[in-house]
Design a protein around this motif. Sequence first.
Motif, PDB file in Angstrom:
ATOM      1  N   VAL A   1      27.815 -15.625   3.612  1.00 18.77           N
ATOM      2  CA  VAL A   1      27.020 -14.421   3.813  1.00 18.77           C
ATOM      3  C   VAL A   1      26.788 -14.222   5.306  1.00 18.77           C
ATOM      4  O   VAL A   1      26.272 -15.105   5.985  1.00 18.77           O
TER       5      VAL A   1
ATOM      6  N   HIS B   1      25.183 -11.982   8.620  1.00 18.27           N
ATOM      7  CA  HIS B   1      23.926 -11.323   8.925  1.00 18.27           C
ATOM      8  C   HIS B   1      24.179 -10.256   9.991  1.00 18.27           C
ATOM      9  O   HIS B   1      24.989 -10.456  10.898  1.00 18.27           O
TER      10      HIS B   1
ATOM     11  N   ASP C   1      21.975  -5.053  -2.838  1.00 19.83           N
ATOM     12  CA  ASP C   1      20.815  -5.677  -3.466  1.00 19.83           C
ATOM     13  C   ASP C   1      19.519  -5.164  -2.846  1.00 19.83           C
ATOM     14  O   ASP C   1      19.502  -4.632  -1.730  1.00 19.83           O
TER      15      ASP C   1
ATOM     16  N   LEU D   1      21.146  -7.106   0.863  1.00 20.97           N
ATOM     17  CA  LEU D   1      22.454  -7.760   0.829  1.00 20.97           C
ATOM     18  C   LEU D   1      23.510  -6.737   0.423  1.00 20.97           C
ATOM     19  O   LEU D   1      23.438  -6.170  -0.672  1.00 20.97           O
TER      20      LEU D   1
ATOM     21  N   HIS E   1      27.304  -5.923  -0.497  1.00 19.99           N
ATOM     22  CA  HIS E   1      28.475  -6.620  -1.030  1.00 19.99           C
ATOM     23  C   HIS E   1      29.748  -5.804  -0.802  1.00 19.99           C
ATOM     24  O   HIS E   1      29.752  -4.577  -0.979  1.00 19.99           O
TER      25      HIS E   1
ATOM     26  N   SER F   1      29.808 -10.676   1.739  1.00 17.77           N
ATOM     27  CA  SER F   1      28.517  -9.998   1.755  1.00 17.77           C
ATOM     28  C   SER F   1      27.870 -10.096   3.126  1.00 17.77           C
ATOM     29  O   SER F   1      28.087 -11.048   3.870  1.00 17.77           O
TER      30      SER F   1
ATOM     31  N   ARG G   1      24.015  -9.591   4.935  1.00 14.02           N
ATOM     32  CA  ARG G   1      22.588  -9.333   4.796  1.00 14.02           C
ATOM     33  C   ARG G   1      22.144  -8.495   5.995  1.00 14.02           C
ATOM     34  O   ARG G   1      22.238  -8.929   7.142  1.00 14.02           O
TER      35      ARG G   1
END
Length: 370
Positions: free
Chosen positions: A6, A8, A182, A186, A188, A193, A195
């Motif tokens: 993930v 950022h 999300d 997050l 996708h 993904s 964040r």
Amino acid sequence: MSAQRVEHAEVVVIGGGVIGTSIACQLAEAGVGVVLLERGQLGAGSSGTTAGVVRAYFPGSPLIGELAVRSVAAYHALAARTGIELLRERVGFLVLCTERQQVEEFRREQAEQRAAGVEVELLTAAAAARRNPLLDEGAIVAAAWSPEAYACDPAAIVHAYATAAERAGAVLRTRTPVTAIDEDGLVHTPAGSIRAETIVCAAGPWADTVAAMAGVELPVTTYPVDLLLTDAPAPALPDLPMTLHPSSLRIRSWGDRILVGMGRPGAEETKAQWRSRVADQLGATYPALAGRRVEHGWSGDLDVSPDGLPVLGRDPSRPFVYAAGFSGQGLCQAPAAGELVRDLVLGNEGNTYDRLGVQRFQPSSGILRG
């Protein structure tokens, strides 16, 4: 998906058209960490299917004129900074009046347009015909003329903003569609993904779909539009300004041909019937084009709000910023839209957002549309 790393980012911009790349550039140059995600190629959506004109005058909307004036100045500055030619030639914008009421409406708002920085004046029918020699002088009573309208290459504008954004540190990823968002920010994609501290939706015709992924409802709809081409009546015809008729018929020179647009088919109208209606209006307004065949040029999709103005603001319950509903006029407003979104992300908002946010559609808002 959970096994993937993930990333950022301070801001994830969704959409790689002229609005998205402008936003990415403005944010990156302000020192914000930006990742831009584009489902196809940069500028491949509605940015690449326009009439290729940047103009400052928007009849009935001095607010949008103010944003457009800012944008024209920003394009000149960006061209000087990047060395990429953006506004190629000044063609002007002619808005025809077929009724006296339209002339009175122009006069009522002319002072407000000029206060917004828009250069516009009223011409006689004869003077309008000198600007556009195809025009039937007897078919109009007057016309508004704004010299600040430029032929442009939309792909060059997108490229200039993308180049400047990357130089400032933004990461631009093409062929990377967003598949889900999300609640915690997050984002996708098939490649992994990210964040995001803030998500910016600048997805044009897909803006409402992207917003829905984040649980945000945007009051924009998408519909297809066709632009047509017809032959010029003479090879020595001078370049025509962008010319708008009250029927929504618009024409401009396109190389050695003429580009034609006029809304879209009605609810009970086939494309063939619509094209026949366009040809009839074309011949009535420009007699030299009567009987000429109009043929398909290219198609695109427009994202449109209920009042035809952009929808730009921030969701009150989550870090989600939106810039959509530009009605095919994003080229004219992209630099200013990028600045407004940058200020929203940085918390430097002003009253412009009250006039462009979704709250204007709430009956109790008291905000006048347009």
